[in-house]
Motif scaffolding. Structure first.
Motif, mmCIF file in Angstrom:
data_model
loop_
_atom_site.group_PDB
_atom_site.id
_atom_site.type_symbol
_atom_site.label_atom_id
_atom_site.label_comp_id
_atom_site.label_asym_id
_atom_site.label_seq_id
_atom_site.Cartn_x
_atom_site.Cartn_y
_atom_site.Cartn_z
ATOM 1 N N ILE A 312 24.178 54.649 41.653
ATOM 2 C CA ILE A 312 24.659 53.297 41.970
ATOM 3 C C ILE A 312 25.511 52.819 40.806
ATOM 4 C CG2 ILE A 312 24.013 50.897 42.384
ATOM 5 C CD1 ILE A 312 21.372 52.035 43.587
ATOM 6 N N LEU A 313 26.745 52.443 41.114
ATOM 7 C CA LEU A 313 27.641 51.874 40.110
ATOM 8 C C LEU A 313 27.581 50.362 40.233
ATOM 9 C CD1 LEU A 313 29.879 52.132 37.960
ATOM 10 C CD2 LEU A 313 31.527 52.141 39.847
ATOM 11 N N LEU A 314 27.167 49.711 39.164
ATOM 12 C CA LEU A 314 27.034 48.255 39.161
ATOM 13 C C LEU A 314 28.067 47.646 38.216
ATOM 14 C CD1 LEU A 314 25.411 45.624 39.868
ATOM 15 C CD2 LEU A 314 24.011 46.117 37.849
ATOM 16 N N LEU A 315 28.886 46.747 38.739
ATOM 17 C CA LEU A 315 29.820 45.981 37.921
ATOM 18 C C LEU A 315 29.376 44.530 37.934
ATOM 19 C CD1 LEU A 315 31.515 48.567 38.752
ATOM 20 C CD2 LEU A 315 33.526 47.132 38.451
ATOM 21 N N ILE A 316 29.405 43.905 36.780
ATOM 22 C CA ILE A 316 29.073 42.484 36.678
ATOM 23 C C ILE A 316 30.198 41.798 35.919
ATOM 24 C CG2 ILE A 316 27.427 40.760 35.864
ATOM 25 C CD1 ILE A 316 25.235 42.817 36.052
ATOM 26 N N ALA A 317 30.752 40.762 36.513
ATOM 27 C CA ALA A 317 31.816 39.987 35.868
ATOM 28 C C ALA A 317 31.370 38.540 35.749
ATOM 29 C CB ALA A 317 33.113 40.074 36.674
ATOM 30 N N HIS A 318 31.902 37.851 34.749
ATOM 31 C CA HIS A 318 31.605 36.420 34.645
ATOM 32 C C HIS A 318 32.452 35.671 35.667
ATOM 33 C CE1 HIS A 318 31.076 32.360 33.051
ATOM 34 N NE2 HIS A 318 30.038 32.832 32.377
ATOM 35 N N HIS A 319 31.896 34.592 36.188
ATOM 36 C CA HIS A 319 32.585 33.796 37.210
ATOM 37 C C HIS A 319 33.919 33.237 36.697
ATOM 38 C CE1 HIS A 319 33.124 31.852 40.899
ATOM 39 N NE2 HIS A 319 32.300 30.836 40.797
ATOM 40 N N LEU A 320 34.092 33.203 35.392
ATOM 41 C CA LEU A 320 35.368 32.759 34.810
ATOM 42 C C LEU A 320 36.534 33.642 35.251
ATOM 43 C CD1 LEU A 320 34.411 31.874 31.131
ATOM 44 C CD2 LEU A 320 35.957 30.510 32.532
ATOM 45 N N ILE A 321 36.276 34.910 35.518
ATOM 46 C CA ILE A 321 37.363 35.844 35.822
ATOM 47 C C ILE A 321 37.293 36.414 37.230
ATOM 48 C CG2 ILE A 321 37.526 36.482 33.391
ATOM 49 C CD1 ILE A 321 36.269 39.203 34.163
ATOM 50 N N CYS A 322 36.263 36.062 37.986
ATOM 51 C CA CYS A 322 36.075 36.734 39.267
ATOM 52 C C CYS A 322 35.221 35.868 40.186
ATOM 53 C CB CYS A 322 35.395 38.085 39.029
ATOM 54 S SG CYS A 322 35.189 39.105 40.488
ATOM 55 N N ASP A 323 35.386 36.051 41.498
ATOM 56 C CA ASP A 323 34.494 35.390 42.452
ATOM 57 C C ASP A 323 34.105 36.389 43.535
ATOM 58 O OD1 ASP A 323 36.644 35.564 44.216
ATOM 59 O OD2 ASP A 323 37.268 33.490 43.916
ATOM 60 N N GLY A 324 33.325 35.934 44.496
ATOM 61 C CA GLY A 324 32.840 36.834 45.527
ATOM 62 C C GLY A 324 33.931 37.443 46.385
ATOM 63 N N VAL A 325 35.046 36.725 46.547
ATOM 64 C CA VAL A 325 36.148 37.233 47.360
ATOM 65 C C VAL A 325 36.929 38.302 46.608
ATOM 66 C CG1 VAL A 325 38.285 36.624 48.553
ATOM 67 C CG2 VAL A 325 36.334 35.058 48.627
ATOM 68 N N SER A 326 37.315 38.000 45.363
ATOM 69 C CA SER A 326 38.107 38.962 44.593
ATOM 70 C C SER A 326 37.291 40.206 44.245
ATOM 71 C CB SER A 326 38.638 38.321 43.313
ATOM 72 O OG SER A 326 37.598 37.808 42.511
ATOM 73 N N SER A 327 35.961 40.071 44.205
ATOM 74 C CA SER A 327 35.137 41.239 43.873
ATOM 75 C C SER A 327 35.287 42.346 44.907
ATOM 76 C CB SER A 327 33.667 40.839 43.747
ATOM 77 O OG SER A 327 33.148 40.393 44.984
ATOM 78 N N GLU A 328 35.461 41.967 46.175
ATOM 79 C CA GLU A 328 35.625 42.995 47.209
ATOM 80 C C GLU A 328 36.976 43.699 47.056
ATOM 81 O OE1 GLU A 328 34.818 43.675 51.952
ATOM 82 O OE2 GLU A 328 34.332 41.781 50.987
ATOM 83 N N ILE A 329 38.008 42.956 46.645
ATOM 84 C CA ILE A 329 39.317 43.570 46.388
ATOM 85 C C ILE A 329 39.196 44.581 45.256
ATOM 86 C CG2 ILE A 329 41.670 43.107 45.585
ATOM 87 C CD1 ILE A 329 41.409 40.330 46.888
ATOM 88 N N ILE A 330 38.492 44.197 44.191
ATOM 89 C CA ILE A 330 38.316 45.083 43.040
ATOM 90 C C ILE A 330 37.523 46.328 43.444
ATOM 91 C CG2 ILE A 330 37.161 45.276 40.796
ATOM 92 C CD1 ILE A 330 37.893 42.287 40.378
#
Length: 347
Positions: A312-330
């Protein structure tokens, strides 16, 4: 192209018999119409599926094989949902029920709509997938906290209706003026607010945005590391750095050079209970807050290896740079980039 896994089943009898395809694929590149058009150029009409459904995961039996009876139940649910959408009679509660059912890989009865997602079999990774699916399906911006505090079908449906009643349509995006490269940039009002809230609660992980990929088969770590670096290079937001807490500081953000994104590997493949170990490691990562500073990344990546052919690859970003919508694009970008590097090496 863009299709990861496929199962085709036949339903019905005699003249009413129909071919139905279930696929795991990159939905940003494919649709049912595109697939049918491409299949039409390769196959005779009688071999083309009558319907194609996209699934995030296939249901698996205790023996590790695809559960075809569960797929038949999913077909009934998905067909009904499709019929409602086509008739214009779609109901938020029913759509949320469908998403719960797909992620939990089991039907959700009327009596279970008031039961907590986690009591129904959900866990942290499934909650992330639920968040992404809900945000994409309804074009809204819920947070992971919204999912955790509205974790039944009834409560989440009510929350979606509430958000929809006042949230702007994010599909209408205004043109953004290009200002060129600068040493630093002003932070938006939303970023300033998130920066301030995190500084008030430095030990809180409430502003962490997690997203994950399940990797199966021959996992090429070098290809994965290259894909992460390429992702960091493409997306400037992943290289944003913000100042440390200080009463005198002016809130400006900087874009760091690419090349700092590192993958931390946790190998539990030799453990007696690798899944439990991996879940514990994931929970710990989810609970770990970010600190601020111009030398401190606001995204991190961890790989939890369960066995030789599964991780399982887990990425965690701070909300300052990412949100739930952009996370799927990434995630989609990372998946396609990783697969491209694997193909180059013949994996």
């Amino acid at each position: 192209r863009g299709v990861f896994q496929t199962v085709v089943l036949a339903f019905g009898e005699a003249d009413e018999r129909r071919l139905v395809a279930f696929i795991r694929a990159d939905k940003s590149q494919l649709s049912e119409d595109i697939l049918k058009k491409e299949l039409g150029s390769l196959l005779p009409p009688y071999m083309i599926p009558d319907e194609i459904f996209f699934l995030d995961l296939f249901p698996i039996t205790a023996n590790g094989k695809i559960d075809r009876s569960a797929l038949q139940e999913r077909f009934i649910q998905l067909s009904e949902g499709k019929r409602r959408r086509q008739s214009g009679a779609e109901d938020i509660e029913e759509v949320v029920t469908e998403i719960f059912s797909e992620i939990l890989q089991k039907p959700i009865s009327s009596a279970q709509k008031g039961i907590d997602f986690f009591r129904l079999g959900g866990q942290s990774l499934k909650a992330m997938r639920l968040l992404m699916r809900i945000n994409k399906r309804f074009n809204i911006r819920l947070s992971l906290r919204d999912i955790l505090t509205n974790s039944t079908v009834f409560d989440l449906s009510k929350k979606i209706k509430e958000i929809r009643s006042y949230q702007d349509d994010y599909s209408a995006i205004e043109a953004i003026e290009h200002i060129g490269e600068m040493e630093d940039y002003p932070m938006s009002s939303t970023q300033e607010r998130l920066w301030f809230l995190q500084c008030l609660q430095p030990h809180s992980s409430a502003y962490n945005i997690p997203f994950a990929i399940s990797l199966e088969g021959n996992i090429d770590l070098e290809a994965l590391k290259k894909a992460l670096l390429e992702l960091e290079k493409r997306h400037d937001a992943l290289r944003i750095r913000v100042p440390r807490p200080s009463a005198q500081v002016e809130l400006r953000q900087k874009i760091a050079r690419h090349g700092a994104f590192r993958l931390v590997i946790h190998d539990f493949s030799e453990s007696e209970d690798p899944i439990s170990k991996a879940n514990s490691g994931i929970e710990k990562e989810l609970a770990t807050p970010f600190s601020f500073g111009y030398n401190t990344p606001l995204i991190r990546a961890s790989l939890f290896r369960i066995d030789k052919n599964k991780a399982i690859l887990l990425l965690i970003a701070h909300h300052l740079i990412c949100d739930g919508v952009s996370s799927e694009i990434i995630l989609n970008d990372l998946r396609s980039t990783y697969e491209a590097y694997c193909r180059q090496k013949g994996v």
